[in-house]
Design an enzyme around this catalytic site. Structure first.
Site, PDB file in Angstrom:
ATOM      1  N   LYS A   1       9.629   2.120  12.925  1.00 49.09           N
ATOM      2  CA  LYS A   1       9.882   0.675  12.939  1.00 49.09           C
ATOM      3  C   LYS A   1      10.468   0.241  11.603  1.00 49.09           C
ATOM      4  O   LYS A   1      11.403  -0.552  11.546  1.00 49.09           O
ATOM      5  CB  LYS A   1       8.569  -0.087  13.188  1.00 49.09           C
TER       6      LYS A   1
ATOM      7  N   GLU B   1      -3.006   1.855   8.262  1.00 46.64           N
ATOM      8  CA  GLU B   1      -3.122   1.038   7.044  1.00 46.64           C
ATOM      9  C   GLU B   1      -1.750   0.937   6.383  1.00 46.64           C
ATOM     10  O   GLU B   1      -1.134   1.943   6.059  1.00 46.64           O
ATOM     11  CB  GLU B   1      -4.126   1.666   6.064  1.00 46.64           C
TER      12      GLU B   1
ATOM     13  N   LYS C   1     -16.005  10.936   3.945  1.00 50.79           N
ATOM     14  CA  LYS C   1     -16.192   9.481   4.003  1.00 50.79           C
ATOM     15  C   LYS C   1     -17.295   9.100   5.000  1.00 50.79           C
ATOM     16  O   LYS C   1     -18.078   8.192   4.734  1.00 50.79           O
ATOM     17  CB  LYS C   1     -14.870   8.793   4.357  1.00 50.79           C
TER      18      LYS C   1
ATOM     19  N   GLU D   1      12.908   0.356  -1.136  1.00 58.68           N
ATOM     20  CA  GLU D   1      13.245   1.426  -2.085  1.00 58.68           C
ATOM     21  C   GLU D   1      12.795   2.789  -1.554  1.00 58.68           C
ATOM     22  O   GLU D   1      13.537   3.741  -1.566  1.00 58.68           O
ATOM     23  CB  GLU D   1      12.593   1.154  -3.451  1.00 58.68           C
TER      24      GLU D   1
ATOM     25  N   ARG E   1     -19.819  10.951   5.809  1.00 57.28           N
ATOM     26  CA  ARG E   1     -21.092  11.366   5.196  1.00 57.28           C
ATOM     27  C   ARG E   1     -21.530  10.315   4.166  1.00 57.28           C
ATOM     28  O   ARG E   1     -22.667   9.870   4.167  1.00 57.28           O
ATOM     29  CB  ARG E   1     -20.917  12.718   4.487  1.00 57.28           C
TER      30      ARG E   1
END
Ligand code: GTP
Ligand code: MG
Length: 223
Positions: free
Chosen positions: A40, A159, A73, A58, A75
């Protein structure tokens, strides 16, 4: 055995090959989601360049969290080691970082992306308007895009981080310094980092003003 329980049953069943295959499939969904967003962005970039003879981007960086980092993460957060828990709680498995030329490009690219009907915004954090105490600036969006698989459509969370090249430069180097000192960055270093972030913000402002002078309306609407 449902896929959701397989991670937690790893020790009990010893069915490592099966769990590995399911995990690979799970990770593939995130890779496809990331690829969708990357495509996209590259379409927007190409079309915008063609229409306005101006490229607001850029560079673009994509990264998939490693299985080790995901497991570490869950844990750390004390989460259930299931695909469902990972899907619901770890939102940065797929990451796309877009470095734009000017601040207004950051908002323009973001707006163009989220106005697409198949892009759902789950959360926005505007650290440009509200920089972090250390001086970190970026526009973060947690978005969800549909991925069309052979037999179903899965919504995938990606994200998104958009920033200027000046913000990107600061964040990359701050990250290195932060990781050297971990949680105990000396106070004077923190002050210097904040000061450097201010310098980057000033540079963005000056370059933005120059761009406006030289490009006028082609610089796009103000943020
Ligand atoms: P995590 O749980 O660590 O992912 O952070 P969060 O849930 O509070 O989300 P946030 O939007 O604040 O940060 C997500 C990502 O933005 C991080 O993983 C980094 O890539 C980047 N980031 C956030 N804060 C900083 C910062 O102070 N310095 C740098 N260099 N990067 C940052
Ligand atoms: Mg993160």
């Amino acid at each position: 055995m449902p896929a959701s329980n397989q991670l937690s049953q790893l020790g009990a069943s010893g069915d490592l090959a099966r769990v590995r295959a399911d995990f690979t499939r799970f990770m593939m969904e995130y890779k496809f989601g990331m690829d969708e967003v990357e495509t996209k962005i590259s379409i927007l970039q190409e079309e915008f360049t063609h229409l306005h003879d101006y490229n607001p981007i850029e560079h673009v960086l994509t990264r998939l969290k490693t299985p080790e980092s995901i497991l570490e993460k869950i844990r750390r957060r004390g989460l259930d080691p299931s695909f469902e828990a990972i899907r619901d709680n770890i939102t940065d498995i797929a990451g796309v970082r877009v470095a734009c030329s000017f601040v207004r490009d950051v908002y323009n690219v973001y707006d163009m992306l989220i106005s697409q009907p198949d892009v759902e915004v789950l959360q926005v954090k505007d650290y440009i308007d509200n920089p972090k105490p250390n001086g970190y600036r970026s526009l973060h969006g947690l978005i969800r895009v549909p991925v069309h698989l052979s037999d179903r459509i899965v919504p995938v969370t990606v994200e998104l981080q958009l920033r200027t090249v000046a913000m990107d430069f600061w964040a990359s180097l701050e990250h290195k310094i932060y990781y050297k000192y971990r949680d105990s960055v000396p106070e004077d270093l923190l002050v210097q980092l904040q000061d450097a972030a201010k310098t980057a913000a000033d540079l963005d402002e000056r370059m933005g003003a120059l761009h406006l002078q030289t490009h006028g309306e082609f610089a796009g609407p103000s943020p």
